[in-house]
Design an enzyme around this catalytic site. Structure first.
Site, PDB file in Angstrom:
ATOM      1  N   LYS A 211       0.829  -1.209   0.000  1.00  0.00           N
ATOM      2  CA  LYS A 211       0.000   0.000   0.000  1.00  0.00           C
ATOM      3  C   LYS A 211       0.866   1.263   0.000  1.00  0.00           C
ATOM      4  CE  LYS A 211      -2.852   3.210   0.711  1.00  0.00           C
ATOM      5  NZ  LYS A 211      -4.137   3.639   0.233  1.00  0.00           N
ATOM      6  N   CYS A 265      -2.976  11.176   1.666  1.00  0.00           N
ATOM      7  CA  CYS A 265      -2.450   9.840   1.342  1.00  0.00           C
ATOM      8  C   CYS A 265      -1.070   9.954   0.709  1.00  0.00           C
ATOM      9  CB  CYS A 265      -3.391   9.130   0.383  1.00  0.00           C
ATOM     10  SG  CYS A 265      -5.089   9.128   0.958  1.00  0.00           S
TER      11      CYS A 265
END
Ligand code: SAJ
Length: 414
Positions: A211, A265
């Site tokens: 991720k 993010c």
């Protein structure tokens, strides 16, 4: 399999759509949030966050009795943790929300549950959750301990794109990384409720790194584009044309330069890799620094554009962190707009953001800054600064821009 229900902790941009996706398949879900206003809004059938198709999904799920929100964690078969994982001032991961969520789950465990971390986290966090749980519940066994555990623990990072969350929540492939293969199998069953993409089983640490890798890949690629933009400015070549041409090569795919990388993010996750291996991450760290330097360059370009103007009016188009979302968190456009107004006290700065009704708190006390409609701001402006490529700005015609200085950070008006 989920007769005692599923609990999702954290009802933000990830947790709430996840609740809606689960409830959409007829499975009962309880959403938990520390914010009582968020809980009340959801129980009234309204989504506190804007995301296409989320409002209607929440209204339907609440009306059918499949989604309930609360501030207290109840007992359940599966617990999904979707809370923020920011970084501290010195770029170290702040796991306090994950820790608090874990602590709130511990008293509800009876044995047989699966605890899933969805929040993007540094390597080792899933293992840490297992340890925290075992400290809180020495009467139960957990997967970092020998033997068959009473409670399973896994990492299943969310990978949805803001603006397309309701679609990608269902269609994206899903990484499911358990602390043991049995943990992966238990967690995968949760995602099979609503996920139509491939479910890729792996171990927890690989899922954590994968991720972080995805978002760092994007950050490094954007940094490359931003560095190219600076070089092209210096040698007076149009960077957009250069990238368009280069991308015709079958193995080249450069992203777009812009005013900087925003959101919560891509501008955060690479730091988790840097903090895990500070001496091995020259490229990833430099990419972050290149992208973080962009807003300053844009402010300099605007200052140059107004040079010698008397009482200039500067229109800053867009405050969101990217196109067609209402999310202002970590937005370079907000940063640039505020810095321009403060640096040029003699200028009048008009901020335009079609998705909000008032200026955010960090901008609302600046005397020479006001929120304005796109048409009025452009009409009044001497300098038009394009910060966010919202669809609404397509309505601005070349005639309206005629005679004005343009600072186009996204190649929008080309
Ligand atoms: N940006 C550029 N140039 C580009 C692309 C983006 O300057 O060519 C800027 C945007 O304007 C924005 C920032 O980067 O400020 C991030 O935007 P984004 O659309 O690339 O990504 P996010 O932050 O909305 O969502 C990302 C996604 N990750 C990847 O595409 C690898 C999403 O799939 C993740 O789920 C999400 O991060 C997350 O939650 O981690």
């Amino acid at each position: 399999m989920f007769g005692h229900g599923i609990v999702v902790i954290g009802l933000g941009y990830i947790g709430l759509p996840t609740c809606a996706a689960i409830a959409g398949r007829g499975v009962s879900v309880t959403g938990v949030d520390v914010n009582a206003c968020t809980v009340a809004e959801i129980n009234a059938g309204r989504s506190p966050v804007f995301e296409p198709d989320l409002g209607v999904a929440v209204a339907g799920a609440v009306a059918r009795g499949l989604l309930t929100a609360t501030t207290e964690v109840p007992a359940a078969d599966a617990f999904l943790i979707a809370v923020p994982t920011p970084f501290t001032d010195d770029h170290q991961p702040d796991l306090s929300h994950v820790h608090a969520a874990t602590a709130s789950i511990a008293p509800q465990l009876r044995g047989g549950e699966v605890v899933i971390l969805e929040s993007t986290s540094p390597p080792g966090t899933t293992l840490q959750i297992s340890r925290w749980l075992s400290e809180a519940r020495p009467d139960l066994t957990f997967p970092h301990q020998p033997g068959v555990p009473d409670v399973h623990v896994a990492h299943c990072p969310e990978r949805v794109l803001p603006g397309r969350i309701m679609i990608e929540m269902v269609t994206n492939d899903r990484l499911v990384g358990g602390l043991t293969p049995a943990c992966s199998a238990r967690a995968a069953a949760v995602y099979r409720i609503f996920c139509e993409g491939e479910i890729l089983l792996t171990d927890a640490a690989s899922a954590e790194m994968a991720k972080l890798t995805e978002n760092s890949f994007r950050d490094v690629n954007i940094a490359f584009a931003n560095e190219l933009a600076a070089v092209c400015e210096e040698v007076e070549v149009d960077v957009w044309e250069v990238i368009r041409l280069a991308n015709h090569h079958p193995r080249v795919d450069i992203l777009s330069p812009g005013p900087g990388v925003g959101g919560h993010c891509i501008a955060v996750d690479p730091w988790f890799i840097v903090s895990a291996a500070p001496h091995r991450t020259r490229l990833i760290r430099t990419a972050r620094e290149v992208n973080d330097a962009r807003p300053g360059s844009v402010v300099d370009a605007i200052a140059t554009a107004v040079d010698n103007m008397v009482d200039p009016v500067v229109a800053c188009l867009g405050l969101a962190f990217k196109a067609n979302v209402d999310d202002l968190r970590g937005s370079p456009a907000v940063d640039i707009t505020g810095r321009v107004a403060r640096r040029l006290p003699g200028a009048s700065v008009l901020a335009v953001e079609p998705h909000v009704g008032k200026l955010p708190p960090m901008l609302d006390d600046i005397a020479n800054l006001a929120l304005e409609s796109a048409a009025d701001a452009v009409a009044k402006a001497d300098v038009v600064v394009l910060l966010v490529d919202h669809n609404q700005f397509r309505a601005i015609t070349p005639a309206e821009l005629d005679g004005k200085q343009i600072v186009d950070t996204r190649g929008f008006f080309r």
